[in-house]
Design a protein around this motif. Structure first.
Motif, PDB file in Angstrom:
ATOM      1  N   VAL B 191       0.850  -1.200   0.000  1.00  0.00           N
ATOM      2  CA  VAL B 191       0.000   0.000   0.000  1.00  0.00           C
ATOM      3  C   VAL B 191       0.884   1.248   0.000  1.00  0.00           C
ATOM      4  O   VAL B 191       1.882   1.316   0.721  1.00  0.00           O
ATOM      5  N   LYS B 192       0.501   2.211  -0.831  1.00  0.00           N
ATOM      6  CA  LYS B 192       1.249   3.472  -0.869  1.00  0.00           C
ATOM      7  C   LYS B 192       0.725   4.383   0.248  1.00  0.00           C
ATOM      8  O   LYS B 192      -0.459   4.731   0.240  1.00  0.00           O
ATOM      9  N   ALA B 193       1.601   4.719   1.175  1.00  0.00           N
ATOM     10  CA  ALA B 193       1.170   5.603   2.279  1.00  0.00           C
ATOM     11  C   ALA B 193       0.846   6.983   1.737  1.00  0.00           C
ATOM     12  O   ALA B 193       1.503   7.456   0.808  1.00  0.00           O
ATOM     13  N   ARG B 194      -0.176   7.586   2.308  1.00  0.00           N
ATOM     14  CA  ARG B 194      -0.562   8.919   1.823  1.00  0.00           C
ATOM     15  C   ARG B 194       0.086  10.036   2.638  1.00  0.00           C
ATOM     16  O   ARG B 194      -0.273  11.188   2.493  1.00  0.00           O
ATOM     17  N   LEU B 195       1.000   9.644   3.515  1.00  0.00           N
ATOM     18  CA  LEU B 195       1.632  10.663   4.357  1.00  0.00           C
ATOM     19  C   LEU B 195       2.419  11.654   3.513  1.00  0.00           C
ATOM     20  O   LEU B 195       3.004  11.287   2.496  1.00  0.00           O
ATOM     21  N   MET B 248      -0.336  -2.692   5.842  1.00  0.00           N
ATOM     22  CA  MET B 248       0.221  -1.979   4.672  1.00  0.00           C
ATOM     23  C   MET B 248       0.745  -2.970   3.632  1.00  0.00           C
ATOM     24  O   MET B 248       1.152  -2.573   2.538  1.00  0.00           O
ATOM     25  N   PHE B 249       0.770  -4.254   4.003  1.00  0.00           N
ATOM     26  CA  PHE B 249       1.203  -5.298   3.069  1.00  0.00           C
ATOM     27  C   PHE B 249       0.144  -6.384   3.044  1.00  0.00           C
ATOM     28  O   PHE B 249      -0.423  -6.713   4.081  1.00  0.00           O
ATOM     29  N   HIS B 250      -0.086  -6.928   1.887  1.00  0.00           N
ATOM     30  CA  HIS B 250      -1.101  -7.977   1.798  1.00  0.00           C
ATOM     31  C   HIS B 250      -0.702  -8.990   0.743  1.00  0.00           C
ATOM     32  O   HIS B 250      -0.187  -8.620  -0.319  1.00  0.00           O
TER      33      HIS B 250
END
Lengths: 246, 338
Positions: B191-195, B248-250
């Protein structure tokens, strides 16, 4: 209803839609002022030193009224100059914001505001291009950094917002970039002259769909006319690679 | 005999979605001059994951990122990608210190015949080529390993994986070319963090905020301080904390049925016939439903809207040979460099 002969390529300047752009005070308006029976829709100040027919435009409603009068045809103008198209676009945006009672186009959400503005802008320009007059659109230039597959590139482009720019580029017959050409003489001294560039380049946007113009023309309307009226003259650049007819 | 044309999943997928866009890309060989930044991050993560799975050396993998983004000190886009990619790969290495599968091949290219399902004869016009992220063995079965980066993993994202034409296609062709039964696909999703790194505020911005706070204050005073820009170290820490979250990982494992392969062969053959028919008639119609697929304009929208204006083509597009995704693969894979 069906056509019985092919339409010939445009050879009359009054049939053309032209985007001309470059730095401020470079001579773009002066150049346009020499077009045949030109009428300026002046959306910004700057024509003070030019003796031209002009309608000062301060908002989009005035623009629509002027366009309506032009379309009615009770005049002798042959070339319509929107100076500048950037300001016309801004007026269009303000008009839509007022109409929908919002402060900014982003307030409508989901990009609706931007789409409404682009549609209105395109609608009016499309109608103008269909009129039997030449349409000259004047814009300023800006440097823009674009990311290509091979790295970043600084490119000179018209100052219109991205979507509007793409709309205008697709609509016009010529994209004329006003630039300074520097030449070094035999004595080692460099001289500069103001020119119009008519062919695309990685460092600026330009184009000539008619294929009649050389790559560079002096920024002087008579030089432009001379180049235009010399059909068949070989272009200074290789022709664009062929495009499959879709 | 005429050489067969190499085709790829991307080519057939575009042909299926919009023949006009297909023609711009694969017949006129046009691509937008401006590159999509999201693709840059995606391919960077792919390269990083390939290196990590090949070497299991995190330091070397992070160095690969450093080398790929050498302008990061003065290029804000590269700097942002570098920070995010670094945190993603560090988090990934921590999340999967050991793998329960064995890597058999990475960035494996393949090329195979397209077969007429009715006659069993190979197409005389096309072959199909592609590149898979990985081939792995898990519990005696063979799986494709497919890396994906996603903004969010929700139910529709996961359900959509079942209909992934690309993966069924790749599985079928890898099975044919390697003579290995492919049981399914392991989707490795990051997943790309949106921070975002805190930008801080200028003196003028602070002053405006302070005036606003004072106006609201009943006491007429405020303790507000000017926000300073977040340091790289602080932002990296925040990103690291985000990627310490297992969600954040799947990994999603999907088994493929032989029926899916049969359907795929039929569909692929039909696509080749539709292409030949379109080419014979010279008709590449526009699918206007595709112009705003995924809520954004198709890369060729500007050309279509302008009616194919040469001004648009020459200023906003450049020519690139098709099948860029196969580069660094087919041509050089088995060829010594000297």
């Amino acid at each position: 209803m069906l056509p019985i002969k092919k339409t010939p390529p445009k050879t009359n300047l009054s049939d053309l839609t032209v985007l001309i752009y470059g730095q401020s005070k470079f001579g773009k308006s002066t150049w346009c002022a020499q077009a045949e029976n030109a009428l300026f829709l002046a959306t910004e100040a700057g024509l003070n030193n030019l003796e031209v027919f002009q309608i000062p435009i301060t908002n989009w409603e005035e623009m629509l009224v002027a366009c309506k009068e032009i379309a009615e045809g009770n005049h002798s103008f042959k070339t319509i100059v929107i100076d500048t198209i950037d300001n016309a676009f801004r007026m269009c945006a303000e008009h839509l914001c007022q109409k929908f009672k919002i402060e900014h186009e982003s307030d409508l959400g989901y990009g609706k505001g931007y789409a409404l503005i682009n549609n209105e802008f395109q609608r009016v320009l499309n109608k103008l291009t269909l009129l039997p007059y030449g349409l000259f659109l004047v814009s300023h230039s800006q440097e823009r950094e674009i990311e290509t597959r091979t790295g970043k590139l600084t490119r000179i482009v018209p100052t219109l917002p991205d979507k509007a720019r793409k709309t205008v580029l697709g609509m016009v017959d010529m994209i004329l970039f006003c630039d300074l050409e520097v030449k070094v003489g035999n004595d080692g001294k460099s001289t500069t002259r103001r020119v119009i560039r008519t062919k695309p380049n990685p460092h600026y946007e330009a184009g000539d769909r008619t294929g009649r113009l050389p790559e560079t023309i002096e920024l002087h309307y008579q030089s432009f006319l001379k180049a235009w009226n010399t059909p068949g003259k070989p272009s200074n650049t290789a022709p664009a690679a062929s495009i499959t007819n879709l | 005999m005429k050489e067969r044309m190499i085709s790829t999943y991307s080519m057939w997928n575009l042909f299926r979605n919009c023949r006009k866009a297909f023609a711009w890309r694969y017949l006129n060989q046009l691509v937008p001059l401006e590159h999509d930044r999201n693709l840059t991050l995606g391919s960077l993560i792919h390269k990083g994951l390939e290196h990590w799975h090949r070497t299991r050396e995190l330091g070397a993998t992070l160095e690969l990122l450093d080398r790929a983004l050498i302008h990061r000190t003065h290029d804000p886009d590269q700097h942002r990608d570098w920070q995010l990619a670094r945190a993603m790969l560090q988090g990934y290495a921590a999340r999967y210190p050991q793998e329960d599968f064995t890597i058999l091949a990475l960035e494996k290219t393949f090329q195979g015949k397209i077969i007429n399902p009715s006659t069993g004869a190979a197409s005389r016009s096309f072959t199909l080529a592609g590149k898979v992220d990985g081939l792995v063995r898990l519990g005696g079965e063979f799986f494709l390993l497919e890396h994906k980066t996603a903004s969010v993993i929700d139910s529709s994202y996961l359900e959509k994986l079942w209909t992934d034409f690309q993966i069924i296609l790749y599985s079928y062709y890898l099975e044919q070319s390697l003579d290995l039964p492919i049981a399914g696909v392991i989707y490795n999703i990051l997943v790309k963090a949106r921070l975002q790194q805190g930008p801080g505020e200028t003196e003028a911005e602070f002053e405006a905020r302070r005036v606003e706070l004072l106006a609201k204050s009943k006491t007429g005073i405020t303790t507000a301080k000017r926000k300073v820009a977040e340091t790289n170290e602080a932002f990296q820490e925040r990103l690291a904390a985000k990627y310490a979250d297992p969600s954040m990982f799947h990994r999603e494992t999907i088994y493929l049925s032989r029926d899916q392969f049969t359907t795929l062969r039929t569909e692929l053959w039909e696509l080749t016939q539709a292409y030949l028919d379109a080419r014979r008639r010279g008709v590449w119609y526009q699918n206007t439903s595709y112009c705003f697929h995924y809520g954004r304009p198709c890369p060729y929208f500007a050309i279509c809207r302008s009616g194919g204006s040469s001004n648009v083509i020459e200023n906003l597009y450049e020519r690139r040979a098709p099948h860029e995704e196969l580069q660094d693969g087919l041509a050089t894979e088995n060829v010594p460099i000297f």
